[in-house]
Design an enzyme around this catalytic site. Structure first.
Site, PDB file in Angstrom:
ATOM      1  NE  ARG A   1      63.868 -27.893  56.649  1.00  0.00           N
ATOM      2  CZ  ARG A   1      64.952 -27.067  56.720  1.00  0.00           C
ATOM      3  NH1 ARG A   1      65.818 -27.507  57.859  1.00  0.00           N
ATOM      4  NH2 ARG A   1      65.285 -26.271  55.657  1.00  0.00           N
TER       5      ARG A   1
ATOM      6  CD  GLU B   1      60.228 -29.300  55.200  1.00  0.00           C
ATOM      7  OE1 GLU B   1      61.124 -29.380  54.220  1.00  0.00           O
ATOM      8  OE2 GLU B   1      60.102 -28.016  55.730  1.00  0.00           O
TER       9      GLU B   1
ATOM     10  CB  SER C   1      60.773 -27.375  51.319  1.00  0.00           C
ATOM     11  OG  SER C   1      61.522 -26.494  50.991  1.00  0.00           O
TER      12      SER C   1
HETATM   13  C1  LIG Z   1      56.449 -19.849  52.256  1.00  0.00           C
HETATM   14  C2  LIG Z   1      56.995 -20.951  53.170  1.00  0.00           C
HETATM   15  C3  LIG Z   1      58.280 -21.058  53.134  1.00  0.00           C
HETATM   16  C4  LIG Z   1      59.092 -21.837  54.190  1.00  0.00           C
HETATM   17  N1  LIG Z   1      60.350 -21.813  54.538  1.00  0.00           N
HETATM   18  C5  LIG Z   1      60.806 -22.699  55.632  1.00  0.00           C
HETATM   19  C6  LIG Z   1      62.212 -22.667  55.689  1.00  0.00           C
HETATM   20  O1  LIG Z   1      62.760 -21.933  54.990  1.00  0.00           O
HETATM   21  N2  LIG Z   1      62.625 -23.830  56.727  1.00  0.00           N
HETATM   22  C7  LIG Z   1      61.897 -24.550  57.563  1.00  0.00           C
HETATM   23  O2  LIG Z   1      62.261 -25.053  58.291  1.00  0.00           O
HETATM   24  N3  LIG Z   1      60.518 -24.251  57.379  1.00  0.00           N
HETATM   25  C8  LIG Z   1      59.991 -23.440  56.254  1.00  0.00           C
HETATM   26  N4  LIG Z   1      58.512 -23.613  55.967  1.00  0.00           N
HETATM   27  C9  LIG Z   1      57.758 -24.475  57.027  1.00  0.00           C
HETATM   28  C10 LIG Z   1      57.343 -23.684  58.221  1.00  0.00           C
HETATM   29  O3  LIG Z   1      57.177 -22.364  58.075  1.00  0.00           O
HETATM   30  C11 LIG Z   1      57.783 -24.103  59.383  1.00  0.00           C
HETATM   31  O4  LIG Z   1      57.679 -25.586  59.630  1.00  0.00           O
HETATM   32  C12 LIG Z   1      57.120 -23.650  60.536  1.00  0.00           C
HETATM   33  O5  LIG Z   1      57.932 -23.816  61.887  1.00  0.00           O
HETATM   34  C13 LIG Z   1      55.704 -24.002  61.092  1.00  0.00           C
HETATM   35  O6  LIG Z   1      55.120 -23.414  61.933  1.00  0.00           O
HETATM   36  P1  LIG Z   1      53.504 -22.947  62.237  1.00  0.00           P
HETATM   37  O7  LIG Z   1      53.571 -22.412  63.532  1.00  0.00           O
HETATM   38  O8  LIG Z   1      53.025 -22.693  60.906  1.00  0.00           O
HETATM   39  O9  LIG Z   1      53.135 -24.809  62.241  1.00  0.00           O
HETATM   40  P2  LIG Z   1      51.851 -25.515  61.879  1.00  0.00           P
HETATM   41  O10 LIG Z   1      51.575 -25.670  60.413  1.00  0.00           O
HETATM   42  O11 LIG Z   1      50.576 -24.774  62.718  1.00  0.00           O
HETATM   43  O12 LIG Z   1      52.086 -27.043  62.779  1.00  0.00           O
HETATM   44  C14 LIG Z   1      52.956 -27.798  62.380  1.00  0.00           C
HETATM   45  C15 LIG Z   1      52.777 -29.149  63.024  1.00  0.00           C
HETATM   46  O13 LIG Z   1      53.242 -28.789  64.282  1.00  0.00           O
HETATM   47  C16 LIG Z   1      52.167 -28.921  65.538  1.00  0.00           C
HETATM   48  N5  LIG Z   1      52.206 -27.975  66.375  1.00  0.00           N
HETATM   49  C17 LIG Z   1      51.973 -26.664  66.040  1.00  0.00           C
HETATM   50  N6  LIG Z   1      52.250 -25.952  67.364  1.00  0.00           N
HETATM   51  C18 LIG Z   1      52.519 -26.677  68.167  1.00  0.00           C
HETATM   52  C19 LIG Z   1      53.094 -26.503  69.508  1.00  0.00           C
HETATM   53  N7  LIG Z   1      53.038 -25.407  70.140  1.00  0.00           N
HETATM   54  N8  LIG Z   1      53.419 -27.682  70.127  1.00  0.00           N
HETATM   55  C20 LIG Z   1      53.290 -29.036  69.481  1.00  0.00           C
HETATM   56  N9  LIG Z   1      52.992 -28.885  68.329  1.00  0.00           N
HETATM   57  C21 LIG Z   1      52.550 -27.926  67.599  1.00  0.00           C
HETATM   58  C22 LIG Z   1      50.982 -28.986  64.510  1.00  0.00           C
HETATM   59  O14 LIG Z   1      49.909 -30.008  64.985  1.00  0.00           O
HETATM   60  C23 LIG Z   1      51.428 -29.484  63.318  1.00  0.00           C
HETATM   61  O15 LIG Z   1      51.481 -31.007  63.036  1.00  0.00           O
HETATM   62  C24 LIG Z   1      57.988 -22.653  55.090  1.00  0.00           C
HETATM   63  C25 LIG Z   1      56.723 -22.489  55.065  1.00  0.00           C
HETATM   64  C26 LIG Z   1      56.409 -21.662  53.907  1.00  0.00           C
HETATM   65  C27 LIG Z   1      54.583 -21.403  53.715  1.00  0.00           C
END
Ligand SMILES: Cc1cc2nc3c(=O)[nH]c(=O)nc-3n(C[C@H](O)[C@H](O)[C@H](O)COP(=O)(O)OP(=O)(O)OC[C@H]3O[C@@H](n4cnc5c(N)ncnc54)[C@H](O)[C@@H]3O)c2cc1C
Length: 337
Positions: free
Chosen positions: A162, A333, A237
């Protein structure tokens, strides 16, 4: 550019936070243009993907930029290899389904993870025995200081559990524009031993699973275990699984004989969910916030009215009680803003 813009629909916790400015970009050129404008005004920037890994604890006194760059391209490079590149704003699960529809293997265990492709390298997303580092070739990033485009290969990304350079020394310095994965076209590497995949396949009578079968099994398991953010706000998580020295684990084992751990050399990874549960948090609700009744690692916006600050304070109480009982410091996380 919008002013005083609500970010409630842009974070899966569904908490309210107002951004002073908000803009949506669809290309690198648009992004550079807006960054030049904001630089002139010296605005702090918040990049938004799917908002599924952030906790907004207060209003954002700067510019929130929704990265909505779209597009997928493919290049067959060998007997059994294809390079697939997706732009940052592509939805992760839709991208996985696209690859499966083409019979490209490697991402099936990562089905149904919320969020966008561009964010996947941030924390090296992982599930069911696979992390993106296993199929990652490179990503294209924009250097926020020089506004030049750079390529980061596997080594440069320094992926860990992570974790990546983008959460460490590269934090706030780059925006990921697109990601390229190296996938298989025929002889797929099937990984079923992790989690409940095997038993889920058995339930459906599948002995020799295809990558599509694995994806479906993962979807079924995830849907039965994890709360849907559209129904109950959450970010998956909330904490990482802590890694502790083997000697420390053995000492804990004498006191808590049921403690679980996954050894790796002189270190042991301990499931954070188990630690939290032992401290009595599973399903516990305080005010608008609760720990999920099936998975204590997930904190939920139980009433839909929680503030980011309430969720943050709830997580601090969990950290404190785990520290007190086990001497282990949990790490969040989720990215706290
Ligand atoms: C129900 C649920 C289940 C999940 N299961 C998992 C799992 O099994 N495994 C896992 O690893 N994660 C899991 N996650 C966490 C999440 O899905 C991941 O971390 C995902 O990659 C986040 O993507 P996002 O686009 O929503 O990020 P965001 O929440 O939009 O951004 C996360 C961070 O990255 C920054 N950011 C966004 N886009 C960019 C970019 N293009 N360049 C640079 N910085 C950027 C943002 O400013 C923020 O700090 C889960 C979440 C939920 C809600």
């Amino acid at each position: 550019m919008h002013e005083n813009f609500s970010l409630k629909p842009y974070n899966t916790f569904g908490v309210e936070a107002i951004a002073k400015y908000f803009a949506e970009v669809h290309s690198t050129e648009e992004l550079i243009e807006i960054l030049k404008q904001s630089d002139a005004q010296r605005l702090p920037i918040l990049f938004l993907g799917g908002g599924s890994n952030i906790l907004l604890t207060k209003n954002f006194d700067g510019l929130a930029i929704l990265l909505n760059l779209q597009g997928i391209s493919e290049e067959i490079i060998g007997e059994n290899e294809v390079l697939v590149t997706a732009k940052a704003g592509e939805n992760w699960h839709k991208f996985v389904l696209f690859c499966l529809s083409k019979n490209y293997g490697g991402l099936e265990n990562l089905s149904l993870i919320p969020g966008n492709v561009g964010t996947s390298p941030m924390q090296n997303i992982g599930a069911y025995g696979i992390e993106i580092k296993d199929v990652f070739l490179s990503c294209k990033v924009l250097n926020l200081e020089t506004l030049e485009v750079e390529i980061f290969d596997l080594e440069k990304c320094r992926f860990g559990y992570r974790d990546s350079i983008f959460k460490q020394e590269g934090k706030g310095k780059y925006v990921i524009l697109e990601v390229t994965f190296k996938l298989s076209t025929k002889n797929h590497f099937i990984k079923t031993e992790y989690g409940a995949i095997q038993s889920e396949l058995e339930k459906s009578g599948i002995e020799n699973p295809s990558i599509q079968d694995i994806s479906q099994a993962v979807i079924n398991i995830r849907q039965s275990k994890l709360p849907d953010p559209k129904v109950r706000g959450n970010a998956g998580s909330f904490f990482k699984n802590p890694t502790i020295p083997l000697v420390e684990f053995e000492k804990l084992k004498q006191k808590f004989e049921n403690i679980q751990g996954y050894p790796n050399g002189k270190l042991v990874k301990v499931p954070a969910g188990w630690l939290i549960e032992q401290c009595g948090w599973k399903g516990k609700k305080i005010g608008n916030v609760a720990s999920h009744k099936l998975q204590s690692l997930v904190i939920i916006n139980a009433t839909g009215n929680a503030t980011g600050k309430e969720i943050y304070d709830f997580s601090t109480m969990i950290i404190d009680s785990v520290k007190e009982k086990f001497g282990i410091e949990l790490e969040r996380e989720v990215n706290t803003i």
